[in-house]
Design an enzyme around this catalytic site. Structure first.
Site, mmCIF file in Angstrom:
data_model
loop_
_atom_site.group_PDB
_atom_site.id
_atom_site.type_symbol
_atom_site.label_atom_id
_atom_site.label_comp_id
_atom_site.label_asym_id
_atom_site.label_seq_id
_atom_site.Cartn_x
_atom_site.Cartn_y
_atom_site.Cartn_z
ATOM 1 N N CYS A 2 1.112 -1.217 0.085
ATOM 2 C CA CYS A 2 -0.149 0.019 -0.147
ATOM 3 C C CYS A 2 0.773 1.375 -0.029
ATOM 4 C CB CYS A 2 -1.048 0.117 1.073
ATOM 5 S SG CYS A 2 -1.992 -1.513 1.593
ATOM 6 N N ARG A 27 1.514 1.560 -5.794
ATOM 7 C CA ARG A 27 1.713 0.519 -4.769
ATOM 8 C C ARG A 27 0.438 -0.215 -4.413
ATOM 9 N NH1 ARG A 27 6.297 1.912 -2.195
ATOM 10 N NH2 ARG A 27 5.584 0.788 -0.341
ATOM 11 N N GLU A 470 11.931 -13.152 -19.576
ATOM 12 C CA GLU A 470 11.399 -11.593 -19.418
ATOM 13 C C GLU A 470 10.340 -11.000 -20.164
ATOM 14 O OE1 GLU A 470 11.501 -9.796 -16.882
ATOM 15 O OE2 GLU A 470 11.012 -7.753 -17.637
ATOM 16 N N LYS A 474 6.753 -10.029 -19.077
ATOM 17 C CA LYS A 474 6.123 -8.714 -19.731
ATOM 18 C C LYS A 474 4.872 -8.708 -20.274
ATOM 19 C CE LYS A 474 8.375 -5.927 -17.832
ATOM 20 N NZ LYS A 474 8.803 -6.531 -17.030
ATOM 21 N N HIS A 493 10.628 -31.828 -26.584
ATOM 22 C CA HIS A 493 10.340 -32.513 -25.410
ATOM 23 C C HIS A 493 9.057 -32.463 -24.628
ATOM 24 C CE1 HIS A 493 14.478 -34.017 -25.188
ATOM 25 N NE2 HIS A 493 14.957 -32.722 -25.527
HETATM 26 C C1 AGP Z 1 8.144 -7.055 -13.128
HETATM 27 O O1 AGP Z 1 7.720 -6.042 -14.297
HETATM 28 C C2 AGP Z 1 7.213 -7.025 -12.025
HETATM 29 N N1 AGP Z 1 6.862 -5.611 -11.685
HETATM 30 C C3 AGP Z 1 7.639 -7.700 -10.929
HETATM 31 O O2 AGP Z 1 8.069 -9.089 -11.273
HETATM 32 C C4 AGP Z 1 9.143 -7.299 -10.352
HETATM 33 O O3 AGP Z 1 10.340 -7.483 -11.040
HETATM 34 C C5 AGP Z 1 9.379 -7.974 -8.650
HETATM 35 O O4 AGP Z 1 8.293 -7.701 -8.255
HETATM 36 C C6 AGP Z 1 10.218 -7.638 -8.097
HETATM 37 O O5 AGP Z 1 10.496 -6.364 -7.650
HETATM 38 P P1 AGP Z 1 11.817 -5.833 -7.034
HETATM 39 O O6 AGP Z 1 12.713 -5.605 -8.179
HETATM 40 O O7 AGP Z 1 11.358 -4.480 -6.604
HETATM 41 O O8 AGP Z 1 12.303 -6.542 -6.048
#
Ligand code: AGP
Length: 596
Positions: A2, A27, A470, A474, A493
């Site tokens: 939050c 957040r 990645e 995304k 596989h």
């Molecule tokens: C990635 O786009 C996400 N927002 C999420 O996977 C993020 O990378 C992960 O929560 C880790 O966050 P951090 O880098 O703040 O630790």
């Protein structure tokens, strides 16, 4: 996770708090609320739904007062609802609280208070804080907050106000970020810098169990023994614009476009304080989400350059509970944009408890991972607001490349000359990224033809497989299209059974020596009806009716993920944009997962 904000000053707190909450919506955004002391009592306006709904409701009130707290929620205990929204009041409406975190012993505390006749309104853990502070309040809010903080287990960042001390706002934190901003005629608390940056760039970072007592005239700090503390003020160098959208439709696109600059800033920043790599016989890289994917990419780089015998990459949520074989001869590298990810913090603490040396790669100055790791290397990505990380991910890769080159020299696996050549190659990344960004129209056009797919697969080999992970994440997190990433050699596989007429396969191929292998993988899926979007620097790559190609600039294959990532970011962005998704605030997600 939050977002919380608090204000004590001369102006009406409502617009300041609402504006600050807008900067914190990344957040969490399933509900929002505000509590204002208007001279007579607390006025609390809170409800389920986006901040815009709260803002609309506030426009129809004459709510005003120069003290207030605000909250934007990502539900952990208690469904998103009006009653579960923050701020929470004690049953006597004497204390108002906003909370970010999880109170792990809330059930015991709630039962104890209910046995004393206190009735709870919500199903949240956070309400316990308000009820407990009110229960402990005997005329001194600081005393009540200290007793409350000492009773709480778990993680918290708290803003607390009291009807009988209307000029005072108290903040305390444990395991969650909380800053105190100070200015000429007002003082602030906030979960993150962007919430107050337009008012001040002078901040204090609260450490765990430190207490800030704010009035409009100043701030005092205490420990939980009520002893005064002297803290170092820090100046935020980010500009206000850097925390705003700057004319882009989404923060994500802005942050994608910022990558040449922030990569240049990061690559140019010299890494000074590092451990002696020769003292270790094991490296563990641990992180979550995209940061984990950066770790997977870096494993290929560390192995190839450092010839290190044991390099593991672990999800932090797995590492923290697996009783890992680490000790004082292990270097544990923790990667995190926010520096506040609960699992990654827990992994660091687990590693330290076993004697390992910890090195954090983080983007947020003063974050928990930055403060508690033995060594810290900062990425210079600036504030990253979009939930889906892009520029922070790219700068994490750059730092990891630099570490690998440095360690390889220290381990005498490469010469200074070879290191110079590699460093010069790394230095070409920003300009090559800028060149890729000029293909934005092609990617946007191609992505607009991809929004109907139920699944999209990403394949690659070697380091291209790592960046395929990645690319898949995304796409999933912002477009809600199912996706998987596979090592190209794995298709036969089992997973090739998923390929059918009109399946879309995104193939990444920047390891020239492996192009023939991924080329045959592409043939395999095309012969089963798939279409392919090839992201490659292979000279021999050619488009045809089943294969679209985006040609990348040449670069050493170990650093090629920095280039292919840009295409995958833009591809995901435009698929999501064409689907009309809420790109900066994807459903169910939060920017930093500060809870388990
Ligand atoms: C990635 O786009 C996400 N927002 C999420 O996977 C993020 O990378 C992960 O929560 C880790 O966050 P951090 O880098 O703040 O630790």
């Amino acid at each position: 996770m939050c977002g919380i904000i608090g204000y004590a000053g001369d102006e009406c707190a409502v617009p300041i708090i609402v504006d600050g909450l807008k900067k914190l919506e990344y957040r969490g955004y399933d509900s929002a609320g505000i509590a204002i002391f208007d001279g007579g009592g607390f006025n609390v306006v809170k409800q389920k739904g986006r901040l815009a709904a709260l803002e609309e409701k506030l426009e129809n009130t004459s709510l005003c007062g120069n003290m207030g707290i605000g909250h934007t929620r990502w539900a952990t205990h208690g469904e998103p609802s009006d009653v579960n929204s923050h701020p929470h009041l004690g049953s006597g409406s004497k204390i108002a609280v906003v909370h970010n975190g999880i109170i792990e012993n809330y059930k015991q505390l709630k039962a104890r208070l209910e046995r004393r006749g206190i009735t709870f309104a919500s199903q949240t853990d956070s309400e316990v804080v308000a009820q407990l502070a009110e229960y402990y309040y005997k005329g001194d809010l600081l005393d009540a907050v200290i007793k409350t903080a000492n009773a709480l287990e778990g993680s918290y960042a708290l803003g607390i106000m009291c009807l009988e001390e209307p000029d005072v706002l108290i903040a305390v934190k444990k395991d969650n970020p909380l800053i105190v901003g100070v200015s000429q005629n007002a003082n602030f608390i906030a979960s993150d810098v962007p919430a107050i940056l337009k008012h001040t760039n002078q901040v204090y970072y609260l450490e765990d169990k430190e207490i800030a007592v704010l009035t409009k005239n100043g701030v005092e700090f205490f420990n939980t023994d009520k002893e005064p503390l002297t803290k170092q003020i820090e100046t935020i160098t980010w500009s206000v614009d850097s925390a705003e959208k700057g004319g882009y439709p989404h923060f994500m696109l802005k942050e994608i476009m910022e990558q040449p600059k922030v990569l240049r800033d990061t690559i140019q920043t010299e890494i000074t304080k590092l451990p002696d790599i020769s003292q270790f016989n094991k490296i563990v890289i641990t992180a979550c989400g995209s940061a984990y994917n950066a770790g997977v990419v870096s494993k290929y780089v560390f192995e190839r350059l450092c010839r290190f015998p044991s390099i593991e990459v672990d999800l932090a949520s797995e590492f923290r509970y697996k009783d890992a074989c680490v000790d004082e001869k292990t270097l544990v590298i923790l990667v995190s944009q926010s520096g506040e990810t609960a699992d990654t913090i827990a992994a660091m603490r687990e590693a330290k408890s076993k004697g390992a040396v910890t090195l954090s790669i983080v983007n947020v100055v003063g974050s928990t991972l930055a403060k508690e790791a033995d060594y810290t290397v900062y990425t210079a990505a600036g504030p990253e607001i979009a939930v889906a990380t892009t520029k922070a991910f790219s700068t994490q890769l750059a730092v990891l490349y630099k570490l690998a080159v440095k360690f390889a020299v220290d381990l005498q696996k490469i010469s200074q000359e070879e290191a110079k050549t590699l460093s010069d190659e790394i230095a070409t990344i920003p300009d090559k990224v800028a060149e890729i960004l000029t293909h934005i129209d092609f990617i946007q056009k191609y992505a607009s033809t991809c929004i109907g797919y139920k699944s999209i697969f990403f394949i690659g080999r070697n380091i291209d497989y790592a960046i395929a992970l990645e690319g898949s994440l995304k796409l999933k997190e912002i477009s809600y299209i199912h996706s998987e990433a596979y090592a190209g050699g794995e298709l036969k596989h089992g997973t090739i059974s998923l390929v059918e007429e009109d399946t879309l396969v995104v193939a990444i191929s920047c390891c020239q020596r492996l192009y023939p292998k991924i080329f045959s993988n592409m043939e395999q899926v095309i012969s089963r009806g798939a279409k392919v979007f090839l992201v490659s620097n292979a000279a021999e790559a050619e488009e045809h009716d089943k294969l679209s190609l985006l040609k990348l600039p040449d670069i050493h294959e170990l650093f090629s993920p920095s280039l292919s990532a840009i295409v995958l970011q833009l591809f995901s962005y435009y698929v999501a944009a064409n689907k009309g998704c809420d790109i900066d605030k994807p459903r169910n997600l939060a920017k930093s997962v500060t809870v388990e």
